[in-house]
Design a protein around this motif. Structure first.
Motif, PDB file in Angstrom:
ATOM      1  N   LEU A 172       0.830  -1.209   0.000  1.00 46.87           N
ATOM      2  CA  LEU A 172       0.000   0.000   0.000  1.00 46.87           C
ATOM      3  C   LEU A 172       0.865   1.260   0.000  1.00 46.87           C
ATOM      4  N   GLU A 173       1.860   1.276   0.862  1.00 43.83           N
ATOM      5  CA  GLU A 173       2.752   2.438   0.938  1.00 43.83           C
ATOM      6  C   GLU A 173       3.472   2.650  -0.393  1.00 43.83           C
ATOM      7  N   SER A 174       3.933   1.547  -0.988  1.00 44.96           N
ATOM      8  CA  SER A 174       4.643   1.632  -2.263  1.00 44.96           C
ATOM      9  C   SER A 174       3.746   2.194  -3.363  1.00 44.96           C
ATOM     10  N   LEU A 175       2.517   1.688  -3.443  1.00 41.20           N
ATOM     11  CA  LEU A 175       1.592   2.145  -4.482  1.00 41.20           C
ATOM     12  C   LEU A 175       1.222   3.608  -4.299  1.00 41.20           C
ATOM     13  N   GLU A 176       0.942   3.990  -3.072  1.00 38.76           N
ATOM     14  CA  GLU A 176       0.529   5.367  -2.815  1.00 38.76           C
ATOM     15  C   GLU A 176       1.625   6.359  -3.184  1.00 38.76           C
ATOM     16  N   LYS A 177       2.876   5.990  -2.940  1.00 37.68           N
ATOM     17  CA  LYS A 177       3.993   6.871  -3.305  1.00 37.68           C
ATOM     18  C   LYS A 177       4.116   6.966  -4.826  1.00 37.68           C
ATOM     19  N   ARG A 178       3.984   5.829  -5.503  1.00 34.04           N
ATOM     20  CA  ARG A 178       4.143   5.826  -6.959  1.00 34.04           C
ATOM     21  C   ARG A 178       3.001   6.553  -7.654  1.00 34.04           C
ATOM     22  N   MET A 179       1.820   6.484  -7.054  1.00 33.13           N
ATOM     23  CA  MET A 179       0.660   7.137  -7.676  1.00 33.13           C
ATOM     24  C   MET A 179       0.824   8.651  -7.749  1.00 33.13           C
ATOM     25  N   VAL A 180       1.543   9.222  -6.785  1.00 33.75           N
ATOM     26  CA  VAL A 180       1.784  10.668  -6.798  1.00 33.75           C
ATOM     27  C   VAL A 180       2.575  11.051  -8.042  1.00 33.75           C
ATOM     28  N   GLY A 181       3.640  10.305  -8.320  1.00 27.45           N
ATOM     29  CA  GLY A 181       4.458  10.583  -9.498  1.00 27.45           C
ATOM     30  C   GLY A 181       3.725  10.312 -10.791  1.00 27.45           C
ATOM     31  N   LEU A 182       2.908   9.236 -10.809  1.00 24.39           N
ATOM     32  CA  LEU A 182       2.164   8.900 -12.020  1.00 24.39           C
ATOM     33  C   LEU A 182       1.131   9.965 -12.363  1.00 24.39           C
ATOM     34  N   THR A 183       0.522  10.528 -11.349  1.00 20.73           N
ATOM     35  CA  THR A 183      -0.494  11.565 -11.578  1.00 20.73           C
ATOM     36  C   THR A 183       0.102  12.734 -12.354  1.00 20.73           C
ATOM     37  N   LYS A 184       1.326  13.112 -12.020  1.00 19.66           N
ATOM     38  CA  LYS A 184       1.992  14.203 -12.727  1.00 19.66           C
ATOM     39  C   LYS A 184       2.249  13.824 -14.185  1.00 19.66           C
ATOM     40  N   VAL A 232       0.549  11.653 -15.973  1.00 22.70           N
ATOM     41  CA  VAL A 232      -0.730  11.575 -16.683  1.00 22.70           C
ATOM     42  C   VAL A 232      -1.135  12.950 -17.195  1.00 22.70           C
ATOM     43  N   ARG A 233      -0.908  13.953 -16.385  1.00 23.80           N
ATOM     44  CA  ARG A 233      -1.233  15.326 -16.800  1.00 23.80           C
ATOM     45  C   ARG A 233      -0.433  15.743 -18.037  1.00 23.80           C
ATOM     46  N   GLY A 234       0.745  15.132 -18.191  1.00 28.11           N
ATOM     47  CA  GLY A 234       1.583  15.427 -19.344  1.00 28.11           C
ATOM     48  C   GLY A 234       1.263  14.568 -20.555  1.00 28.11           C
ATOM     49  N   GLY A 235       0.225  13.717 -20.437  1.00 29.14           N
ATOM     50  CA  GLY A 235      -0.208  12.920 -21.572  1.00 29.14           C
ATOM     51  C   GLY A 235       0.456  11.564 -21.707  1.00 29.14           C
ATOM     52  N   ASP A 236       1.116  11.071 -20.672  1.00 28.89           N
ATOM     53  CA  ASP A 236       1.793   9.767 -20.707  1.00 28.89           C
ATOM     54  C   ASP A 236       0.751   8.640 -20.624  1.00 28.89           C
ATOM     55  N   LYS A 237       0.598   7.872 -21.721  1.00 30.59           N
ATOM     56  CA  LYS A 237      -0.426   6.822 -21.772  1.00 30.59           C
ATOM     57  C   LYS A 237      -0.108   5.641 -20.858  1.00 30.59           C
ATOM     58  N   GLN A 238       1.178   5.254 -20.787  1.00 34.67           N
ATOM     59  CA  GLN A 238       1.551   4.146 -19.899  1.00 34.67           C
ATOM     60  C   GLN A 238       1.300   4.520 -18.448  1.00 34.67           C
ATOM     61  N   ALA A 239       1.606   5.760 -18.104  1.00 30.98           N
ATOM     62  CA  ALA A 239       1.361   6.227 -16.735  1.00 30.98           C
ATOM     63  C   ALA A 239      -0.131   6.194 -16.425  1.00 30.98           C
ATOM     64  N   ALA A 240      -0.968   6.564 -17.397  1.00 30.27           N
ATOM     65  CA  ALA A 240      -2.424   6.553 -17.190  1.00 30.27           C
ATOM     66  C   ALA A 240      -2.916   5.130 -16.966  1.00 30.27           C
TER      67      ALA A 240
END
Length: 366
Positions: A138-150, A152-160
């Motif tokens: 859970l801790e690992s996912l929550e940390k990674r989701m913060v970076g992925l959200t950024k 996604v805003r830049g249009g990264d399909k794999q991140a989405a």
């Protein structure tokens, strides 16, 4: 291609005794059954397979080389490991590196050996370790989701895609479930899951450590573990680390007699090794000749060229065809020549999925 199983457990459950027995047994094997210590807490052991012995006798092979499985003795865990208690960080980091988890559980009573929780309850112990794994995930996912959200805003399909996958996993884990038990993933998400390296996505083998007088029948503790294993889709095996430690110091004849006196046909370590091998969804294929009979390992679903690549990358790169005989046919018709005369030797191409027990001769050109 290496496959490994990490041995985990709370303190004083017999984990080190078991690992020492594993490594002593491997070291005591004949030269044809090599043992390799990679690090002080890592060892490779041969996977018992009577088929290899039968093939080697039939072909009169000069050398016999079994396939191997690697076991890693991982630092003991205590409650709070996910927050760094004890050797928690080391424990969790080591688990990320293994393919499967052999979770050793104390299923014996002994007033002289203190239990960290005060009493013997293997199901509670299993839940303690697995809760720590879930919290770490859970801790690992929550940390990674913060970076992925950024991203996604830049249009990264794999991140989405990854973010959507994690958004399914987080509530599943928060509800006290292992990642591997989730049933709502698409086929593409299932394929992506291993890349997240979640601790709770790894298959689990419960290793029930019992007293010497309970090895044949088990006890109420092992029955409880068996029920839990069935409920969560895990496997379990019953061993006695104390017995295995004694067997590891005996020669083959004395060990067989010792096991017979206990009413056992094989050691608990052999059962554990085979169970670990099966847990990883592996298949064994063979190459057989007068110089050498050898067992090789691939994952279930591997193609003939992938199997060839296990032997040598040139075999896969220049794969032409595989001459294939099923193990039963090889034995029934007493070798390659007999199987060929009986029409049991098949020519398979690059799309052939390897079957457990296949005897191969690969044709290649590079």
């Amino acid at each position: 291609m290496g496959f490994n199983c990490g041995i985990v457990g709370l303190p004083n459950v017999g984990k080190s005794t078991l690992f020492n027995a594993l490594t002593k047994t491997a070291a005591a094997e004949a030269a044809n059954y090599p043992f390799c210590t990679i690090e002080p807490n890592t060892g490779r052991v041969s996977v018992p397979d009577p088929r290899l012995d039968n093939l080697s006798k039939l072909a009169q092979s000069a050398n016999v080389i079994p396939t191997q499985l690697e076991f890693v003795d991982i630092a003991g865990l205590v409650r709070g490991a996910a927050k760094g208690e004890g050797l928690g960080n080391q424990f969790l980091a080591n688990i990320r590196e293994v393919d499967a988890i052999a979770h050793m559980l104390r299923c014996f009573e002994d007033e002289d050996i203190t239990h960290v929780e005060g009493n013997v309850d293997p199901v509670r112990d299993a839940e303690t370790v697995e809760t720590e794994l879930m919290l770490a995930d859970l801790e690992s996912l929550e940390k990674r989701m913060v970076g992925l959200t950024k991203k996604v805003r830049g249009g990264d399909k794999q991140a989405a895609f990854d973010l959507a996958l994690m958004e399914k996993l987080v509530p599943h884990l928060a509800d006290g479930n292992m990642a591997r038990s989730i049933t709502t993933l698409t086929q593409d998400e299932e394929a992506r899951l291993p890349y997240l390296q979640l601790l709770t996505s790894k298959p689990i083998l419960y290793v029930c450590n019992v007293g010497e007088d309970e090895i044949a029948s088990g006890n109420e503790h092992t029955k409880a573990v068996a029920a839990r294993a069935e409920a969560i889709g895990a496997s379990h095996v019953i061993i006695s680390a104390a017995i295995e430690a004694e067997i590891s110091s005996l020669d083959e004849a004395d060990a067989a007699e010792f096991l017979s006196d206990l009413g056992l046909e094989e050691s608990g370590l052999d059962r554990m090794i085979r169970a670990g091998y099966g847990l990883l969804n592996l298949l064994t294929f063979f190459t057989v000749g007068p110089k050498e009979a050898r067992a090789w390992t691939v994952r279930n679903g591997a193609s003939a060229p992938e199997a060839a690549g296990v032997i040598h990358t040139d075999f896969q790169r220049g794969f032409i065809r595989a001459e294939t005989i099923a193990y039963d046919d090889y034995m029934t018709y007493e070798g390659e020549a007999g199987a060929k005369d009986a029409g049991k030797l098949r020519i398979e191409g690059s799309d052939y999925p390897v079957k457990d027990g296949d005897v191969f001769h690969f044709r290649f050109n590079v």
